[in-house]
Each structure stands twice: as C-alpha cells, then as structure tokens.
Scaffold this motif. Structure first.
Motif, PDB file in Angstrom:
ATOM      1  N   VAL A 227      12.823  83.675  78.203  1.00 39.86           N
ATOM      2  CA  VAL A 227      11.327  84.304  78.246  1.00 39.86           C
ATOM      3  C   VAL A 227      10.660  83.358  78.166  1.00 39.86           C
ATOM      4  N   ASN A 228      10.873  82.081  76.676  1.00 40.86           N
ATOM      5  CA  ASN A 228       9.065  81.683  76.477  1.00 40.86           C
ATOM      6  C   ASN A 228       9.334  80.832  77.355  1.00 40.86           C
ATOM      7  N   ASN A 229      11.044  80.271  77.920  1.00 39.09           N
ATOM      8  CA  ASN A 229      10.652  78.583  78.642  1.00 39.09           C
ATOM      9  C   ASN A 229      10.709  79.249  80.136  1.00 39.09           C
ATOM     10  N   GLY A 230      10.233  80.140  80.547  1.00 41.61           N
ATOM     11  CA  GLY A 230      10.268  80.384  81.419  1.00 41.61           C
ATOM     12  C   GLY A 230      11.832  80.473  82.404  1.00 41.61           C
ATOM     13  N   TYR A 231      12.865  80.804  82.332  1.00 42.97           N
ATOM     14  CA  TYR A 231      14.110  80.488  82.857  1.00 42.97           C
ATOM     15  C   TYR A 231      14.580  81.645  83.032  1.00 42.97           C
ATOM     16  N   GLY A 232      14.068  82.751  82.479  1.00 41.88           N
ATOM     17  CA  GLY A 232      14.905  84.470  82.936  1.00 41.88           C
ATOM     18  C   GLY A 232      13.492  85.544  82.318  1.00 41.88           C
ATOM     19  N   THR A 233      13.791  86.338  82.798  1.00 37.85           N
ATOM     20  CA  THR A 233      13.281  87.378  82.224  1.00 37.85           C
ATOM     21  C   THR A 233      14.131  88.770  82.246  1.00 37.85           C
ATOM     22  N   VAL A 234      13.615  89.543  81.495  1.00 41.28           N
ATOM     23  CA  VAL A 234      13.769  90.527  80.919  1.00 41.28           C
ATOM     24  C   VAL A 234      12.974  91.708  81.242  1.00 41.28           C
ATOM     25  N   LEU A 235      13.509  92.215  81.974  1.00 44.56           N
ATOM     26  CA  LEU A 235      12.562  93.824  82.768  1.00 44.56           C
ATOM     27  C   LEU A 235      13.610  95.268  82.088  1.00 44.56           C
ATOM     28  N   GLY A 236      12.265  96.271  81.659  1.00 45.00           N
ATOM     29  CA  GLY A 236      12.616  97.389  81.112  1.00 45.00           C
ATOM     30  C   GLY A 236      12.241  98.683  81.850  1.00 45.00           C
ATOM     31  N   SER A 237      12.737  99.185  81.841  1.00 43.38           N
ATOM     32  CA  SER A 237      12.507 100.500  82.766  1.00 43.38           C
ATOM     33  C   SER A 237      11.426 101.555  81.492  1.00 43.38           C
ATOM     34  N   TYR A 238      10.426 101.887  81.853  1.00 43.54           N
ATOM     35  CA  TYR A 238       9.752 103.298  80.353  1.00 43.54           C
ATOM     36  C   TYR A 238       9.457 104.655  81.629  1.00 43.54           C
ATOM     37  N   ALA A 239      10.049 105.380  80.937  1.00 43.43           N
ATOM     38  CA  ALA A 239       9.696 106.981  80.922  1.00 43.43           C
ATOM     39  C   ALA A 239       9.191 107.663  79.389  1.00 43.43           C
ATOM     40  N   GLU A 240       7.963 108.504  79.864  1.00 42.54           N
ATOM     41  CA  GLU A 240       7.339 109.151  78.174  1.00 42.54           C
ATOM     42  C   GLU A 240       6.835 108.025  77.418  1.00 42.54           C
ATOM     43  N   ASN A 241       7.280 106.566  77.631  1.00 41.14           N
ATOM     44  CA  ASN A 241       6.477 105.377  76.924  1.00 41.14           C
ATOM     45  C   ASN A 241       8.143 105.446  75.651  1.00 41.14           C
ATOM     46  N   ARG A 242       9.535 104.860  76.179  1.00 45.76           N
ATOM     47  CA  ARG A 242      10.520 105.178  75.786  1.00 45.76           C
ATOM     48  C   ARG A 242      11.359 104.281  76.889  1.00 45.76           C
ATOM     49  N   LEU A 243      11.887 103.492  76.475  1.00 40.53           N
ATOM     50  CA  LEU A 243      12.540 102.459  76.912  1.00 40.53           C
ATOM     51  C   LEU A 243      13.921 103.177  77.685  1.00 40.53           C
ATOM     52  N   ILE A 244      14.565 103.258  78.718  1.00 37.50           N
ATOM     53  CA  ILE A 244      15.109 103.832  79.084  1.00 37.50           C
ATOM     54  C   ILE A 244      16.748 103.395  79.453  1.00 37.50           C
ATOM     55  N   GLY A 245      15.644 101.719  80.349  1.00 39.29           N
ATOM     56  CA  GLY A 245      16.576 101.032  80.770  1.00 39.29           C
ATOM     57  C   GLY A 245      16.188  99.162  81.184  1.00 39.29           C
ATOM     58  N   ALA A 246      16.991  98.543  80.964  1.00 30.88           N
ATOM     59  CA  ALA A 246      16.611  97.062  80.634  1.00 30.88           C
ATOM     60  C   ALA A 246      17.877  96.301  81.532  1.00 30.88           C
ATOM     61  N   ALA A 247      16.810  95.008  82.385  1.00 35.88           N
ATOM     62  CA  ALA A 247      18.590  94.467  82.879  1.00 35.88           C
ATOM     63  C   ALA A 247      17.182  93.002  82.618  1.00 35.88           C
ATOM     64  N   PHE A 248      18.496  91.734  82.472  1.00 30.25           N
ATOM     65  CA  PHE A 248      18.184  90.579  82.199  1.00 30.25           C
ATOM     66  C   PHE A 248      18.473  89.794  83.373  1.00 30.25           C
ATOM     67  N   VAL A 249      17.830  88.812  83.848  1.00 30.33           N
ATOM     68  CA  VAL A 249      17.398  88.048  85.425  1.00 30.33           C
ATOM     69  C   VAL A 249      17.251  86.680  84.771  1.00 30.33           C
ATOM     70  N   VAL A 250      18.447  85.663  84.781  1.00 28.87           N
ATOM     71  CA  VAL A 250      18.148  84.207  84.348  1.00 28.87           C
ATOM     72  C   VAL A 250      17.212  83.553  85.980  1.00 28.87           C
ATOM     73  N   HIS A 251      16.764  82.902  85.308  1.00 33.44           N
ATOM     74  CA  HIS A 251      16.100  82.282  86.813  1.00 33.44           C
ATOM     75  C   HIS A 251      16.174  80.461  87.139  1.00 33.44           C
ATOM     76  N   ILE A 252      17.257  79.857  87.374  1.00 32.57           N
ATOM     77  CA  ILE A 252      18.023  78.731  87.088  1.00 32.57           C
ATOM     78  C   ILE A 252      18.707  78.871  88.207  1.00 32.57           C
ATOM     79  N   GLY A 253      18.587  77.068  88.597  1.00 35.10           N
ATOM     80  CA  GLY A 253      19.474  76.310  90.075  1.00 35.10           C
ATOM     81  C   GLY A 253      18.892  77.390  91.008  1.00 35.10           C
ATOM     82  N   SER A 254      19.280  77.326  92.202  1.00 36.49           N
ATOM     83  CA  SER A 254      18.259  77.825  93.558  1.00 36.49           C
ATOM     84  C   SER A 254      19.067  79.056  93.518  1.00 36.49           C
ATOM     85  N   SER A 255      19.903  79.832  92.692  1.00 36.04           N
ATOM     86  CA  SER A 255      19.722  81.486  92.632  1.00 36.04           C
ATOM     87  C   SER A 255      19.449  82.162  91.266  1.00 36.04           C
ATOM     88  N   ALA A 256      18.767  83.482  91.316  1.00 30.54           N
ATOM     89  CA  ALA A 256      18.260  83.954  90.488  1.00 30.54           C
ATOM     90  C   ALA A 256      19.917  84.847  90.100  1.00 30.54           C
TER      91      ALA A 256
END
Length: 366
Positions: A227-256
């Motif tokens: 996340v600090n070098n732009g090689y991926g992202t961690v997304l969090g889904s929030y309901a009522e300001n509480r994290l209920i789900g998350a996904a980690f996706v890597v951005h390297i090469g030709s395919s995310a």
C-alpha cells in the motif's frame, strides 16, 4: 558467475544494488509477479523458507531471472526448491536455456534439494526450452497439470461491458449495497486498519476450513509495502462505521490479483465482499491492467470451496489454465515417498495441523 556468448551473465542477487534492480523487474514491470518479489517471499523466513533469486544480466542490464523458495522436509535433511510464477524475462532467447538450467542445477545442489519445481511459468517458449534442455541432459523430470485460475478480462472492454457480464445475483447484491447509505468502501493503510482486515480474512478462513492465509507476522510487512509503494490495495467495507469485510488486491505485472478476502461473522446480510470486488475491478481497469485474477478455481479439489468458485463466476470470471508444472526429481525415490505420504489421509491431516499451527502462531494481529 556464468557467462555465455550472448553476453548473458547469471548470478545470485545479493548486493543492495542488485536487490533494487530485482525489485524493479519483479514488481514494476509488466512481466513481474508478487511471487518473484524478494519483499513478498523473505518475510516467510521465520516459518522456515529460504529465498534465493537468480538474476540474468545482458550488457549490465537485468533482463530476467528466477526467484526460488526452499522449504525443509522433516526427517530428510533435504529441501524442496520452488519457483512460483517464474522465471520472468523482459525478453527471451532459446540459446539462454542451457545456462539458466546450469544455474538452477547449481542452486539445487547448494540447497540440497530433493526436487526443483517450476510452477505457473508465464512464458510458453521459456517453459518449452527449459524442459527440452532438462530432458536432453537426462534429468528425471515430469510434468503435472497446472492450476486453473478464475480470470476476468478487462482489456478492450468498457465498465458497462464488464458489469453486463456479472450474473443477476451479483448485480443485485452490488446494487443493494450501494443503496444502503450506511455502507461504504474505504482504502486501508495503517497497521491498525490492516489488522482489522486480517481479522475478517481469518474469520472467513476458519468458517470455510482454509489454511492458506499467511500468519500476521509474515503478512503485515507485505501489506504495508504494497500500500505504501502502490503495489496493491486493501479495501474495507464498513457498515455503521464498523469494518465488516476486506479484500487485498496486488497490482503487479499485467494482471491485478485478488489475494485475500473475507468478512466478519454474522455480517452475511450486508453482502460485504461484493461491493469490494466491484470497486477492486473498477480500480484495476482504471490502472490499465489487462485482467483481474480471482485466484484458483478450487471446487474440484476442496468441496467446501465450491461456493467461493461460484462467487468468482458471478463476476464473469472464466477458467484460465496455467502451463504444466515442471518437477525435476533429483532424489526421485525420496521425493515420491514424501509425496505419497502427503497425499495419504494421514499426510493431509498432518499438513493441515501444521498449517493451522503456523496460522495460530500469527493470527492475532497486534
């Protein structure tokens, strides 16, 4: 150091300057992959994995190579050395195959490998040339079918085209999440937020009986680096300001590549992962990736993963088979005996126990 007429030089990546070159190739080029990154693999040293990258230079420019990880096989005094999603090359010439195999033989001997394995090689020509050299030399090599990934093509398609490929249930869940004013997606970057995301992944892993989530101590530095070098992202889904789900996706090469995801127990009614995937796919297309990889289709191997496979198909992912795995059995009788034990019921049980022990060692993010 090994030199050939084409001025190709192959040597282990060791110095700070060479490591920086390798990182640029493995993480910042179109041929790169996370499994070829030192910063991805080296945190696994605390769990018994050793990492070695072989760099290939031509005219003082790093143009390719292969990163291997070696893990010790109990009671044998030997290791298995694996190259995952490599070797990687900016350009490839058949004449280099012999010297690359020489370097692999040297690595296997020094590591005391009972087998050297090349999984998910991305280049058919390179795969063919390496296999031909190994067979010509009389090395005991076999091929096994490569895994099948769930891949969503992005290149040449509009966002509307991609959404039209979602099935009815997936579109309905995304629409419902968007209509919920208390539901939002955030990008996570602090250790505290990433630790919460890890908790959601572990909750799903435990529900489904998965054992492939890396322990927190070995994952936190990877997440922060991404996340600090732009090689991926961690997304969090929030309901009522509480994290209920998350996904980690890597951005390297030709395919995310989608690596980890999950949701907190009792939050199924929110469909917390659908909107996350929709946002991750949108971001990947915006960044110019050719495809979005959901990871392996696993239902034929793990019946409990069939629901996960259906989730991937719901977004329009289609099967993409990797090239065959190349296995050079340096100690064929020993390797085959180990594999027979692994495939037996008691072996599978022991493997799960060992994996769970590692996960418990680091599943509490602190």
């Amino acid at each position: 150091m090994i030199a050939v007429a084409s001025a190709l030089k192959i040597r282990p990546v060791t110095t700070a300057a060479e490591r920086a070159e390798w990182d640029a190739l493995a993480a910042a080029s179109r041929v790169g992959h996370r499994h070829q990154c030192l910063w991805w693999m080296e945190p696994l040293a605390q769990y018994g994995f050793e990492t070695q990258a072989l760099g290939c230079w031509r005219d003082n420019q790093l143009i390719g190579g292969a990163l291997f990880r070696s893990y010790r096989v109990p009671y044998t005094g030997m290791v298995v050395s694996e190259c995952l999603d490599g070797p990687i090359f900016l350009t490839w010439e058949t004449s280099w195959a012999g010297e690359l195999v020489n370097a692999m033989e040297d690595l296997a001997q020094k590591a005391n490998s009972m087998a050297l394995v090349i999984r998910d090689c991305p280049d058919p020509a390179l795969h063919r040339d390496i296999l031909e050299i190994m067979r010509r030399r009389g090395l005991p090599v076999v091929q096994t079918p490569g895994p099948v990934d769930a891949v969503l093509q992005l290149e040449g398609r509009t966002p509307d085209d991609i959404r039209a490929g979602f099935n009815r249930g997936t579109r309905a869940r995304i629409r419902k999440s968007k209509q919920n004013g208390e539901f939002e997606v955030r990008r996570l970057s602090t250790s505290k937020d990433l630790a919460e995301a890890y908790g959601a992944w572990m909750a799903s892993a435990k529900r489904k009986g998965f054992t492939d989530v890396r322990p927190w101590a070995g994952l936190e530095p990877v997440l922060l680096h991404c996340v600090n070098n732009g090689y991926g992202t961690v997304l969090g889904s929030y309901a009522e300001n509480r994290l209920i789900g998350a996904a980690f996706v890597v951005h390297i090469g030709s395919s995310a590549a989608y690596v980890y995801g999950g949701y907190v127990d009792g939050t199924e009614k929110f469909s917390p992962t659908h909107l996350l995937q929709h946002e991750a796919i949108r971001e990947a297309q915006e960044k110019g990736f050719a495809s979005y990889n959901f990871g392996n289709f696993l239902g034929h191997q793990q019946p409990r993963a069939q629901g996960v496979d259906e989730f991937k198909r719901g977004f329009g992912a289609v099967p993409m088979r990797h090239l065959d795995t190349i296995i050079w059995k340096r100690k064929a009788m020993l390797y085959d005996a180990v594999e027979r034990i692994r495939q037996a019921r008691i072996g599978r049980t022991l493997e799960v126990i060992l994996r769970n022990r590692l996960i418990r060692r680091g599943d509490t993010a602190v």
